[in-house]
Scaffold this motif. Structure first.
Motif, PDB file in Angstrom:
ATOM      1  N   VAL A 219      58.066   7.946 -14.628  1.00 17.76           N
ATOM      2  CA  VAL A 219      58.299   7.248 -15.901  1.00 17.76           C
ATOM      3  C   VAL A 219      59.723   7.487 -16.372  1.00 17.76           C
ATOM      4  O   VAL A 219      59.971   7.732 -17.551  1.00 17.76           O
ATOM      5  N   ALA A 220      60.672   7.405 -15.443  1.00 15.95           N
ATOM      6  CA  ALA A 220      62.074   7.642 -15.800  1.00 15.95           C
ATOM      7  C   ALA A 220      62.649   6.502 -16.634  1.00 15.95           C
ATOM      8  O   ALA A 220      63.594   6.707 -17.395  1.00 15.95           O
ATOM      9  N   HIS A 221      62.102   5.304 -16.489  1.00 12.78           N
ATOM     10  CA  HIS A 221      62.645   4.152 -17.219  1.00 12.78           C
ATOM     11  C   HIS A 221      61.971   4.023 -18.579  1.00 12.78           C
ATOM     12  O   HIS A 221      60.767   4.220 -18.725  1.00 12.78           O
ATOM     13  N   ALA A 222      62.751   3.693 -19.603  1.00 18.17           N
ATOM     14  CA  ALA A 222      62.207   3.520 -20.948  1.00 18.17           C
ATOM     15  C   ALA A 222      61.110   2.468 -20.962  1.00 18.17           C
ATOM     16  O   ALA A 222      61.229   1.417 -20.334  1.00 18.17           O
ATOM     17  N   GLY A 223      60.024   2.773 -21.680  1.00 16.67           N
ATOM     18  CA  GLY A 223      58.920   1.834 -21.817  1.00 16.67           C
ATOM     19  C   GLY A 223      57.858   1.946 -20.751  1.00 16.67           C
ATOM     20  O   GLY A 223      56.853   1.245 -20.822  1.00 16.67           O
ATOM     21  N   THR A 224      58.040   2.799 -19.747  1.00 18.81           N
ATOM     22  CA  THR A 224      57.060   2.917 -18.675  1.00 18.81           C
ATOM     23  C   THR A 224      56.006   3.957 -19.029  1.00 18.81           C
ATOM     24  O   THR A 224      56.267   4.926 -19.738  1.00 18.81           O
TER      25      THR A 224
END
Length: 563
Positions: A219-224
């Motif tokens: 979940v490194a990307h925002a919103g994941t």
């Protein structure tokens, strides 16, 4: 009333009417302009968010496959099998006997040696904990029981583990995998359990835990965020969302005791992801069809794109709530365009100026959008080339299956283990397509793969080589055992029809199988399996043919029309 008086009276009215018409027309023009910008922004961001969530799903599937491989491999080791066979006399006799069991197991030098091996395996595998459970549900060895006496007393050694949900299936012979919260540590993780057989008898389970903290890169990307099979968010870029439940999730139907057993909690706040009804209120110029594609959350006021990917062979699902980055600018652009067009209509010079600016801006926007689309197309092409699974059946893709074949050959030689490869081909598949349509053919392929997954082990692999032809890899299996496995598969396919196919569709499969020889290359073992398949086809179909691992096999078929 004279003409002068009439002209004086109608002048302000005409001017006001012209102003109103200009304002109305300017609004229509502004709506159209910003709708085009919204459409372009949605297309670009949807492609980007699709790439993000697809890549996230591939990373999850890859990491879990690596984690599954450790206990599955250990389950095949003689050391593990012997330890579980030797510990069958330990059984649950009530909680009062637990200290005595633990003491006896900790004093057993053979079991202690196994715990040391588990500790070393944990160190290089990236797992948080590994333990062995015998067929009676008693933990007999654990990777955390050898550091010191205090750690040994706190370990699972001697504990009755039968109530663990992730062990229920494994104790009856099925590979299992589930999210849960550790009863002792309170730390969440993915629990994996692989059944262990010795001489064909279930003697216990190798179980392992991968801590959620090790998997935060998902979940490194925002919103994941990632949800488990019960619809509970177990990991999120925004940690405040962890522990929330997706709409209509299974956890809402579970009993309080089941929730407490798995999650160590009873309540799960709702994760409200729904079509954003406020979009049209905030921006009436947004088309109804477009507004239906935008989602909102109570935690996220900006309209967002929502992407979800399931089917990761683990019960987990990958999600992305991606706020529309261009939304604030679109709102500002609409107000600005409305005013500019209105001023443009007030005079020819202003009109020419606004048209020129709009044209230049649209050209620049079109060029930027085209460049971005080309970049996204290149990225999507690269991601597609890396795809590991067949889109229709979920089996491994041909390229990944061939890579796995080379890897398994190297591993089999390094571990001095047998390896079987089979090629299966659905009989009379063209007739199914011709008589019942290609949709029925697709269902037949899906049913065959589902039957393989039911019959094969977790360590086995199935890949789609093309059309109705599939490859099967059976690690640590000799030719006699492999033939028994694929023969069971063949018989099961005939005995259990698919409810999705017409009753008159009778599925059967021809299978050719061979075993790895010491000097085989991937091409050679595939050729030999293909030759065995050719023999099964020419021998009447709906049968299994095995070809020994020697160099006297005739060349593979060369005439496709024989099939």
């Amino acid at each position: 009333m004279n003409r002068t008086t009439l002209r004086q009276a109608t002048g302000p009215i005409s001017f006001a009417l012209v102003i109103l018409v200009c304002w109305f027309v300017a609004g229509m023009v502004a709506d159209r302009m910003v709708q085009q910008e919204l459409g372009a922004a949605l297309r670009a961001q949807r492609q980007m968010s699709t790439s993000i969530v697809d890549n996230m799903a591939e990373v999850i599937a890859s990491d879990l496959a690596m984690s599954r491989a450790i206990p599955a491999t250990m389950a095949e080791m003689d050391l593990i099998q012997h330890a579980l066979v030797q510990s069958q006399n330990y059984a649950a006799n009530g909680e009062a006997t637990e200290p005595a069991r633990r003491a006896a197991l900790l004093k057993d030098a053979r079991i202690t040696a196994v715990s040391g091996f588990l500790h070393d395996a944990q160190g290089f595998s990236g797992l948080d904990q590994i333990w062995l459970v015998n067929a009676n549900g008693i933990c007999v060895a654990s990777s955390d029981s050898i550091n010191n006496a205090s750690a040994a007393e706190r370990s699972f050694v001697g504990v009755d583990m039968r109530s663990r949900s992730y062990l229920t299936s494994a104790l009856v012979g099925a590979f299992s995998e589930a999210y849960g919260v550790g009863r002792t540590s309170g730390e969440p993780g993915i629990f994996i359990a692989a059944p262990v057989y010795a001489d064909g008898v279930l003697v216990g389970v190798v179980s392992a835990k991968v801590g959620i903290a090790r998997l935060r890169h998902w979940v490194a990307h925002a919103g994941t965020f990632v949800a488990d099979e019960n619809g509970v968010i177990i990991m999120a870029h925004n940690s405040e969302l962890e522990g929330h439940a997706l709409p209509n999730s299974r956890v809402t139907q579970m009993s309080v005791s089941e929730r407490r057993l798995i999650y160590r909690r009873e309540t799960f706040p709702d994760m409200r992801i729904k079509v954003d009804a406020q979009v049209r209120e905030q921006a009436p110029w947004v088309p109804t069809a477009v507004a239906g594609q935008l989602f909102g959350m109570t935690e996220q006021p900006t309209p967002s794109l929502y992407q979800a990917r399931g089917g990761l062979n683990s019960g987990l699902s990958a999600h992305l709530v991606d706020p529309l980055a261009a939304w604030p600018e679109l709102l500002r652009n609409h107000k600005r365009d409305h005013l500019l067009v209105f001023l443009t209509l007030a005079g020819t010079v202003a009109l020419a100026w606004v048209i020129t600016v709009s044209y230049v801006r649209e050209r620049r926007h079109h060029r930027a959008t085209r460049d971005l689309a080309e970049q996204l197309q290149s990225a999507n092409t690269l991601l597609s080339a890396e795809a590991r699974h067949d889109a229709l059946t979920g089996a491994l893709s041909r390229r990944y299956f061939l890579d796995l074949l080379r890897h398994e050959i190297e591993r089999a030689r390094a571990n001095n283990e047998p390896l079987c490869m089979a090629i299966a081909d659905l009989d009379h598949f063209k007739q199914i397509n011709d008589r019942f349509g290609h949709a029925a053919g697709d269902r037949a392929l899906e049913h065959f793969v589902e039957t393989c997954r039911t019959e094969l082990r977790g360590a086995d692999a199935i890949g789609r080589l093309g059309g109705e032809e599939f490859g099967l890899l059976l690690p640590a299996t000799d030719l006699a055992g492999g033939r028994e496995v694929v023969e069971r598969l063949r018989l099961r396919l005939k005995a259990v029809p698919s409810p999705k196919l017409p009753p008159s569709v009778g599925l059967s499969v021809s299978i050719g199988i061979t075993e790895l020889s010491p000097d085989d290359l991937p091409e050679r073992i595939m050729s030999r399996a293909d030759t065995a398949l050719y023999a099964a086809k020419t021998g009447g179909r709906d049968r299994t043919e095995a070809l020994p691992p020697d160099d006297t096999a005739p060349p593979a078929r060369t005439v496709a029309s024989v099939w």
